[in-house]
Write a protein that holds these residues in place. Structure first.
Motif, mmCIF file in Angstrom:
data_model
loop_
_atom_site.group_PDB
_atom_site.id
_atom_site.type_symbol
_atom_site.label_atom_id
_atom_site.label_comp_id
_atom_site.label_asym_id
_atom_site.label_seq_id
_atom_site.Cartn_x
_atom_site.Cartn_y
_atom_site.Cartn_z
ATOM 1 N N PRO A 26 -5.745 14.793 1.425
ATOM 2 C CA PRO A 26 -4.318 14.567 0.921
ATOM 3 C C PRO A 26 -3.450 15.495 0.527
ATOM 4 O O PRO A 26 -3.902 16.531 -0.113
ATOM 5 N N SER A 27 -2.286 15.563 0.910
ATOM 6 C CA SER A 27 -1.263 16.625 0.650
ATOM 7 C C SER A 27 -0.588 16.055 -0.913
ATOM 8 O O SER A 27 -0.924 15.097 -1.503
ATOM 9 N N GLN A 28 0.273 16.998 -1.405
ATOM 10 C CA GLN A 28 0.973 16.708 -2.607
ATOM 11 C C GLN A 28 1.532 15.461 -2.377
ATOM 12 O O GLN A 28 1.714 14.714 -3.262
ATOM 13 N N ALA A 29 2.271 15.366 -1.064
ATOM 14 C CA ALA A 29 3.218 14.228 -1.069
ATOM 15 C C ALA A 29 2.350 12.883 -1.098
ATOM 16 O O ALA A 29 2.656 11.911 -1.565
ATOM 17 N N ASP A 30 1.185 12.895 -0.395
ATOM 18 C CA ASP A 30 0.074 11.798 -0.474
ATOM 19 C C ASP A 30 -0.197 11.296 -1.949
ATOM 20 O O ASP A 30 -0.322 10.119 -2.246
ATOM 21 N N LEU A 31 -0.578 12.381 -2.754
ATOM 22 C CA LEU A 31 -0.983 12.155 -3.999
ATOM 23 C C LEU A 31 0.296 11.713 -4.679
ATOM 24 O O LEU A 31 -0.118 10.761 -5.534
ATOM 25 N N LEU A 32 1.486 12.098 -4.571
ATOM 26 C CA LEU A 32 2.484 11.453 -5.381
ATOM 27 C C LEU A 32 2.714 10.117 -4.895
ATOM 28 O O LEU A 32 3.146 9.329 -5.860
ATOM 29 N N ASP A 33 2.737 9.893 -3.613
ATOM 30 C CA ASP A 33 2.906 8.451 -3.345
ATOM 31 C C ASP A 33 1.808 7.514 -3.776
ATOM 32 O O ASP A 33 2.089 6.305 -4.245
ATOM 33 N N PHE A 34 0.752 7.954 -3.832
ATOM 34 C CA PHE A 34 -0.614 7.283 -4.366
ATOM 35 C C PHE A 34 -0.247 6.996 -5.928
ATOM 36 O O PHE A 34 -0.339 5.907 -6.715
ATOM 37 N N ALA A 35 -0.057 8.078 -6.724
ATOM 38 C CA ALA A 35 0.404 7.884 -8.024
ATOM 39 C C ALA A 35 1.486 6.951 -8.598
ATOM 40 O O ALA A 35 1.554 6.057 -9.353
ATOM 41 N N ARG A 36 2.520 7.114 -7.817
ATOM 42 C CA ARG A 36 3.678 6.119 -7.780
ATOM 43 C C ARG A 36 3.253 4.699 -7.618
ATOM 44 O O ARG A 36 3.628 3.767 -8.394
ATOM 45 N N ARG A 37 2.599 4.585 -6.322
ATOM 46 C CA ARG A 37 2.018 3.106 -6.324
ATOM 47 C C ARG A 37 1.173 2.670 -7.135
ATOM 48 O O ARG A 37 1.396 1.301 -7.542
ATOM 49 N N THR A 38 0.179 3.239 -7.592
ATOM 50 C CA THR A 38 -0.509 2.758 -8.634
ATOM 51 C C THR A 38 0.138 2.563 -10.010
ATOM 52 O O THR A 38 -0.182 1.616 -10.602
ATOM 53 N N ALA A 39 1.016 3.663 -10.443
ATOM 54 C CA ALA A 39 1.670 3.289 -11.531
ATOM 55 C C ALA A 39 2.648 2.023 -11.599
ATOM 56 O O ALA A 39 2.859 1.504 -12.511
ATOM 57 N N ALA A 40 2.958 1.583 -10.387
ATOM 58 C CA ALA A 40 3.779 0.260 -10.156
ATOM 59 C C ALA A 40 2.864 -1.032 -10.255
ATOM 60 O O ALA A 40 3.445 -1.972 -10.352
#
Length: 187
Positions: A26-40
């Motif tokens: 996973p790229s930095q963008a993939d990790l950020l997308d995961f973190a945002r979706r999970t935080a929601a």
């Protein structure tokens, strides 16, 4: 003669058939997308037990073999200065606001105990609920909940899974390596 027993001649070529693709890191963008979706994910966020005295966490399954955590931050708590042992990562805030102070410089990872930092390296940002931040493998920062009354909840993801965390102290422009934590220290 069956096709599998057919002799190969010196001028014949063997082209392997493609197998299943290896999962990509996973790229930095993939990790950020995961973190945002999970935080929601309101039900997941609500499942985190909160302690008024110390941080709490739940380990999550991150994308592509990454390490991920849902973390609760009581008022006034923080991480202190640290890095992520060469892993890149991201975090997103689910509730409240996190304050991040970071250094805009790539520090050497080995062979030093004390560094004097140049001027203009400090960066500071607030990461409110619904917002996030990605960072590279040489990121040094501290994160904290500056609220005096409210918990903050956030999601963090790292790849590769954290091999270690270096902890630092800072006095003015002097950054000092204090100790190194290994996964067995926090899991």
């Amino acid at each position: 003669m069956s096709p599998s027993a057919h002799p190969r001649t010196p001028d014949s070529t063997h082209v392997p058939l493609p197998g299943p693709a290896a999962p990509s890191a996973p790229s930095q963008a993939d990790l950020l997308d995961f973190a945002r979706r999970t935080a929601a994910d309101a039900s997941l966020v609500a499942s985190l037990p909160l302690d008024p005295q110390g941080r709490t966490w739940i380990r999550l399954d991150g994308p592509g073999g990454s390490e991920a955590w849902l973390i609760g931050w009581p008022p006034g708590t923080g991480t202190g200065w640290h890095d992520h042992g060469g892993s890149h990562g991201a975090f997103a805030t689910a509730a409240g606001t996190l304050k991040e102070d970071s250094l805009a410089a790539r520090l050497p990872t080995e062979g030093w105990k004390t560094l004097e930092l140049a001027e203009d390296l400090d960066r500071s940002r607030s990461v409110e609920a619904g917002k996030g931040r990605a960072f590279g493998p040489h990121h040094v920062h501290e994160v904290r909940n500056e609220s005096t009354t409210e918990h903050t909840i956030s999601v963090h993801a790292y790849y590769p899974p954290l091999p270690l965390i270096r902890r630092y102290s800072r006095t003015g422009a002097v950054l000092r390596l204090e100790h190194v934590e290994r996964p067995e220290d926090w899991q």
